[in-house]
Design a protein around this motif. Structure first.
Motif, PDB file in Angstrom:
ATOM      1  N   GLN A   1      22.038  12.123   7.202  1.00  0.00           N
ATOM      2  CA  GLN A   1      21.069  11.445   8.070  1.00  0.00           C
ATOM      3  C   GLN A   1      21.211   9.939   7.840  1.00  0.00           C
ATOM      4  N   SER A   2      22.214   9.369   8.532  1.00  0.00           N
ATOM      5  CA  SER A   2      22.586   8.002   8.201  1.00  0.00           C
ATOM      6  C   SER A   2      21.832   6.970   9.011  1.00  0.00           C
ATOM      7  N   GLY A   3      21.192   7.400  10.109  1.00  0.00           N
ATOM      8  CA  GLY A   3      20.542   6.432  10.983  1.00  0.00           C
ATOM      9  C   GLY A   3      21.478   5.929  12.070  1.00  0.00           C
ATOM     10  N   ARG A   4      22.735   6.361  12.001  1.00  0.00           N
ATOM     11  CA  ARG A   4      23.670   5.896  13.038  1.00  0.00           C
ATOM     12  C   ARG A   4      23.728   6.918  14.147  1.00  0.00           C
ATOM     13  N   VAL A   5      23.259   6.505  15.306  1.00  0.00           N
ATOM     14  CA  VAL A   5      23.071   7.441  16.411  1.00  0.00           C
ATOM     15  C   VAL A   5      24.389   8.068  16.824  1.00  0.00           C
ATOM     16  N   GLN A   6      25.440   7.271  16.814  1.00  0.00           N
ATOM     17  CA  GLN A   6      26.717   7.799  17.304  1.00  0.00           C
ATOM     18  C   GLN A   6      27.283   8.862  16.366  1.00  0.00           C
TER      19      GLN A   6
ATOM     20  N   TYR B   1      25.449  11.007  14.817  1.00  0.00           N
ATOM     21  CA  TYR B   1      24.752  12.233  15.212  1.00  0.00           C
ATOM     22  C   TYR B   1      25.421  12.845  16.433  1.00  0.00           C
TER      23      TYR B   1
END
Lengths: 104, 642
Positions: free
Chosen positions: B615-620, B622
């Motif tokens: 869960q890195s916070g990087r939308v791409q 995901y």
């Protein structure tokens, strides 16, 4: 018109889908990512219309589906742009790499 | 006569007093709590005496036989159509007699405490606890079924615990409260198992029905219980023994007697009420309640006889060596309850009628009066000179004339000198023993001599011996301390003349009980001999007691240390149970149970630590995971999902 085979149209839609996918994964600008999503949706629309035309020419189900998708895409664009504007207000940027706070 | 209109008030009034004083006492009634509690109890006592009058003289007898009356019955917990836990009030000769004893002694203690506890910090709390105790004890004696008796049994245990530990800033009192609670709880475990066995086989909890089912010769329940055995002993004997174990714990019988002497850490009026007159005789009352069932089981009755006789004898010996006046009285209580129990049990050795039952309850009745009188007298003495040690007393007869007189009456009563109350009841017990088992009779006779000796040792040490060194600065005590002494003193003289076998016979049929004068010669002579020895040793201050103690050396020390029972229990609990059971159990709890739970927690933390980077916070990122998932599913569906 009818001489164009289904596979050609499917090829176009697949190309469109992957172009959109590529844009979604690589672009850093949120507006551009939104546009990529629109491309993906449109490739789906093409699929619906094409299959409707070639498999069930006497029905309109596929056409209606694409109409729905267009509507939803419009709504989604409105929401997404609202989010992007808010993001810009708080971060002074719409670069997706700049907005990584929402994590563990 | 209809009892139901007022009978419930007798136990409920003290309960109301407890709730009122317990909730608002310290703030609202810090001064008036005593008067309030006493008035409430006075009302209950009046009702109890009225009930007794009605039962014994007006309406209790039907065709010359006292009938048990169920005055109230209320179904509380219904398990199955035939089985329910009820709350009710049962009136029969024994319970009405106990009703009178409990309310009267409790009232005396309430009045006495007005003076004795005056100025205490938790005065209102004290009266609240007294109310709770009285309520529980009344509920116990009036119980209609064995489960109700168990509930109130535990309630009296709790109130006893609270009152022993009343001075909770004294470590000794706290330890004594815990000891009393744990020992009696341990015994109650047996009681509960006994109840469950009895209820399982007889299919009822109600006393009347249970007795009927387990005593009728042709009943299937009785056949089942005597037929099936466990470890070679019939189930009925097991059940009765276990129930008796509860009774023995509450009544401080050997070998569960260790808590009672320590319980003397409580305020002295409490000792008079709970640990002399009422609660400790609950064991006797319990056996008496189920007496028709016990009567048919000779082996359990023999067990009861020997437990009673041994307790009576050992406690009497120990009492001779104690120097704390309350402890002497505590051991004498154990000894007297031992008398009551073997009186119940000893008819097993002969085919006698229920004289043991009557004798036992008669002794319970008289003992309640003279023993609470002794305790209140001791309380007055302690109040006067602020110590429990006999060595520091002496010569108080001039300073405390009324206490002296009443204490003397009580001592004569417990020693069995005619015409005081104890004489009559002791004679009946000795008569029963004489008719049934001579060994028991001789043990009882010797015990009664020792009883006379240690009671008069106590009496001479307090009131004669050396000249008094105390200043008469605050008088003998206020009227509210003298009045109970005087009333109980009168009672200790007159209650022996009640023809008890007329009123509390085993089957409700009044009996004549006559004891030939010639039979009384031996016990009275033995008692007088005991008094004479006490007189020789303690009337004037001299060296003879010390010389005697030195002459017996080791034996004297063994007795003075109470036959090392406390040490034995400490050895068993600290060395064997703690090391053998508690420590392994603690180890398992610490390392196996806790280890399992901690291990689960640690594993969860580790796993989440290692995957949280996803869960890195990087939308791409995901989006790529999502797309990868779709591809994987597509592959699965296309190639494997046929």
């Amino acid at each position: 018109m009818s001489s164009i085979p289904l596979t050609h149209i499917l090829f176009v839609s697949t190309a469109l889908f992957f172009i959109g996918m590529y844009g979604l994964f690589t672009r850093r600008n949120l507006i551009t990512m939104l546009m990529s999503i629109e491309l993906i949706l449109n490739s789906v629309n093409i699929n619906f219309v094409a299959f409707n035309k070639y498999l069930y020419p006497d029905k309109l189900n596929g056409v209606f589906f694409s109409l729905f998708i267009i509507t939803i895409a419009a709504a989604e664009a409105a929401v997404a742009i609202a989010i992007i504007i808010n993001l810009y207000r708080s971060h002074r940027s719409i670069d997706v790499e700049e907005t990584q706070e929402m994590k563990y | 006569m209809n009892y139901s209109s007022y009978i419930a008030l007798i136990p409920l009034l003290p309960l109301a007093g407890f709730v009122l004083l317990g909730l608002f006492g310290q703030r609202r009634f810090s001064k008036s709590a005593g008067i309030l509690g006493t008035l409430i109890l006075l009302a209950a006592t009046v009702l109890a005496f009225y009930t007794a009058y009605n039962y014994f003289f007006v309406s209790g007898k039907v065709n010359g036989v006292y009938q048990p009356v169920i005055a109230l019955q209320y179904t509380w917990l219904q398990f199955s159509p035939g089985m329910s836990i009820d709350m009710g009030i049962l009136l029969d000769p024994a319970s009405v007699m106990m009703l009178v004893v409990v309310t009267f002694v409790s009232l005396m203690v309430h009045v006495f405490s007005l003076g004795y506890m005056k100025g205490e910090n938790r005065f209102a709390t004290y009266y609240a606890f007294l109310g709770l105790f009285t309520f529980s004890m009344l509920g116990l004696v009036l119980s209609t079924n064995i489960f109700q008796i168990y509930i109130f049994w535990e309630l009296v245990g709790v109130s006893s615990f609270l009152l022993i530990g009343f001075y909770y800033d004294r470590p000794a009192a706290v330890a004594a409260a815990k000891k009393a609670f744990i020992v009696t709880r341990f015994a109650d475990l047996g009681f509960l198992i006994g109840i469950l066995i009895l209820a399982f086989y007889s299919g009822t909890l109600d006393f009347g029905t249970m007795i009927q089912r387990l005593t009728a010769g042709d009943s299937s329940q009785l056949a089942q219980m005597t037929g099936s055995t466990f470890l070679g002993i019939s189930i009925l004997s097991w059940a009765l023994t276990l129930v008796f174990m509860g009774g023995a714990g509450k009544s401080a019988m050997f070998p569960l007697h260790i808590w009672l002497p320590d319980a003397m850490e409580g305020p002295t009026p409490v000792s008079a009420l709970i640990h002399a007159a009422t609660m400790v005789v609950a064991g006797v009352y319990l056996v008496a309640r189920l007496y028709p069932i016990y009567q048919l089981n000779v082996s359990v009755l023999q067990l009861i006889t020997w437990v009673g006789a041994i307790s009576a004898f050992l406690a009497a010996i120990i009492a001779c060596t104690q120097t704390d006046i309350k402890r002497v009285l505590a051991y004498s209580t154990i000894s007297q309850i031992g008398y009551m129990l073997f009186a119940l049990g000893v008819p097993a050795y002969s085919i006698s009628s229920g004289t043991g039952y009557t004798a036992s309850l008669f002794h319970l009745f008289t003992h309640a009066f003279f023993k609470s009188l002794l305790f209140l007298g001791a309380g007055a003495v302690i109040h006067f000179i602020h110590t429990n040690e006999m060595g520091q007393m002496g010569g108080l007869r001039k300073l405390m004339p009324l206490t002296h007189l009443t204490f003397l009456i009580a001592c004569l009563a417990i020693a069995g000198i005619p015409p005081f109350a104890g004489f009559f009841s002791k004679e009946e017990i000795l008569m029963t023993a004489w008719q049934s088992n001579r060994t028991i009779y001789y043990i009882a006779l010797i015990t009664s001599g020792i009883t006379a000796f240690y009671m008069f040792r106590l009496y001479f040490c307090i009131f004669w011996n050396k000249p008094s060194t105390h200043h008469n600065d605050h008088g003998e005590g206020a009227l509210n301390m003298k009045l109970p002494l005087a009333l109980l003193g009168v009672a200790a003289v007159v209650v022996g003349f009640i023809p008890f076998s007329q009123y509390v016979p085993v089957d409700g049929r009044a009996k004549e009980m006559t004891i030939p004068i010639s039979f009384s010669i031996a016990p009275v002579a033995v008692a007088l001999a005991g008094i004479g020895i006490a007189w020789a040793l303690y009337y004037k201050e001299n060296q003879r007691p010390q010389q005697l103690a030195a002459a017996f050396g080791g034996l004297y020390n063994t007795i003075r240390r109470k036959f090392y029972f406390d040490e034995l229990y400490l050895f068993i609990t600290k060395k064997i149970i703690f090391n053998g059971i508690a420590k392994p159990a603690a180890w398992i709890d610490k390392y196996v149970v806790d280890g399992l739970m901690n291990g689960l927690g640690i594993a969860t933390t580790r796993v989440s630590e290692s995957i949280k980077a996803l869960q890195s916070g990087r939308v791409q990122a995901y989006a790529i995971y999502f797309f990868g998932g779709v591809i994987a599913l597509a592959v699965v569906f296309i190639y494997w999902w046929k």
